[in-house]
Design an enzyme around this catalytic site. Structure first.
Site, short mmCIF file in Angstrom:
data_model
loop_
_atom_site.label_atom_id
_atom_site.label_comp_id
_atom_site.label_asym_id
_atom_site.label_seq_id
_atom_site.Cartn_x
_atom_site.Cartn_y
_atom_site.Cartn_z
CB THR A 44 91.89 -17.18 75.73
OG1 THR A 44 91.40 -17.19 74.40
CG2 THR A 44 92.87 -18.32 75.92
CB THR A 45 92.76 -14.41 80.07
OG1 THR A 45 93.66 -14.15 78.99
CG2 THR A 45 93.50 -14.21 81.39
CE1 TYR A 107 90.76 -31.67 67.58
CE2 TYR A 107 88.60 -31.93 66.60
CZ TYR A 107 89.78 -32.48 67.04
OH TYR A 107 89.97 -33.83 66.94
CE1 TYR A 133 92.47 -13.78 70.57
CE2 TYR A 133 90.69 -14.71 71.87
CZ TYR A 133 92.03 -14.47 71.69
OH TYR A 133 92.94 -14.92 72.62
NE ARG A 138 95.60 -19.48 74.45
CZ ARG A 138 95.60 -20.22 75.54
NH1 ARG A 138 94.87 -21.30 75.59
NH2 ARG A 138 96.33 -19.88 76.60
CE LYS A 161 93.23 -10.94 72.55
NZ LYS A 161 92.73 -11.74 73.70
CB ILE A 203 92.50 -7.63 74.41
CG1 ILE A 203 91.44 -6.73 73.76
CG2 ILE A 203 91.84 -8.58 75.41
CD1 ILE A 203 90.37 -7.46 72.98
#
Length: 291
Positions: A44-45, A107, A133, A138, A161, A203
């Site tokens: 994501t980052t 989504y 994850y 999100r 995560k 993380i």
């Protein structure tokens, strides 16, 4: 290999929005120097949502090349289509990648059975270790402990995560998985508490700019020395907060540029430049961290 401070690496870009090789090398060298446990490339980052699949693969492979076996690389390989996640994972087979970080499908909001079948299919199509994850804020879906229990039975699904920020989740997961199943925080603000409750590391977004301090904090925590761990974490607390005051990675890229780790804080739309007020807040938080 996957305990302690793992950095969710930003993807440095030049003014035209392409990957900046020199800045990427600088970042990787910085994490090798400060003994960050591993690098997550294009999560994501790392702005996975705005990179094409070919750019995504190129960035991970470039990270591998620069790292040159000095630090383990975990590739982000999640997708909201199971076939796409499998395809992306397969591209990294025998590449030197140490593991994959696979986000829950976003989504389309699958059921728990859909989540189970998604990760099961990925697991059955690769020998690469898989780290689940879970980041409901999100993705719009939540991977529950009962489903994690089922998935933990696959030999190459080695951990999760957990980025809900809900500390009650730790014991709920620990109670249904094997002792060697990795529990990794995905929330810097609660990471120390997460480790005190039995987690194995974080993380981290914050580690992009304070790698040495995050490494020391996690090392103390994993040794059970929470007095010294909390001294460090207290200094970092304002930074943890400020870095999520606007959508990640807007703040972290600006701060990385500010302190000279990258040349530009270029973002791809729909990410937009940082606000002036947050710049001031970040500068104060970084000073408070006393790096």
């Amino acid at each position: 290999m996957f305990t302690g401070s793992i950095v969710a690496l930003i993807t440095p870009m030049n003014k035209s929005g392409n990957i900046c090789y020199s800045s990427l090398k600088n970042l990787i060298d910085y994490h090798v120097l400060h003994k960050t446990t591993a690098i997550v490339s294009i999560g994501t980052t790392g702005e996975s949502a705005t990179l094409s699949q070919e750019e995504h693969i190129k960035a991970v492979m470039l990270t591998l090349e620069i790292a040159d076996k000095r630090i383990p690389i975990i590739a982000g390989t999640g997708a909201n289509a199971t076939t796409e996640a499998i395809s992306l994972t397969k591209r990294f087979e025998k590449s030197g990648i140490s593991a994959c970080l696979t986000v829950t499908p976003y989504y389309n909001k699958p059921t728990q059975e859909g989540l189970y079948q998604h990760f099961k299919a990925i697991s059955e199509n690769t020998e690469l270790p898989q780290i689940l994850y879970n980041v409901p804020s999100r993705t719009g879906c939540d991977l529950l402990p009962k489903t994690i229990k089922r998935l933990s039975k696959f030999n190459n699904i080695i951990g999760i995560k957990e980025a809900t920020g809900d500390l009650s989740r730790i014991n709920k997961i620990k109670n249904v998985v094997k002792d060697n199943f990795l529990l990794i925080s995905g929330d810097d603000a609660t990471a120390l508490d997460f480790m005190q409750l039995g987690g194995h590391g974080v993380i981290s977004v914050t580690a992009n700019v304070v790698a040495k301090e995050m490494k020391k904090m996690c090392s103390y925590a994993l040794k059970g020395d929470f007095i010294n761990a909390r001294i460090i974490n207290k200094r970092l607390s304002l930074l943890h907060e400020a870095l999520f005051s606007e959508p990640n990675p807007i703040p972290i890229k600006w701060l990385a540029k500010k302190i000279g780790l990258i040349k530009y804080d270029t973002l791809r739309l729909p990410m937009t430049p940082i606000s002036y007020s947050l710049k001031i807040k970040l500068e104060k938080a970084f000073q408070y961290a006393n790096v």
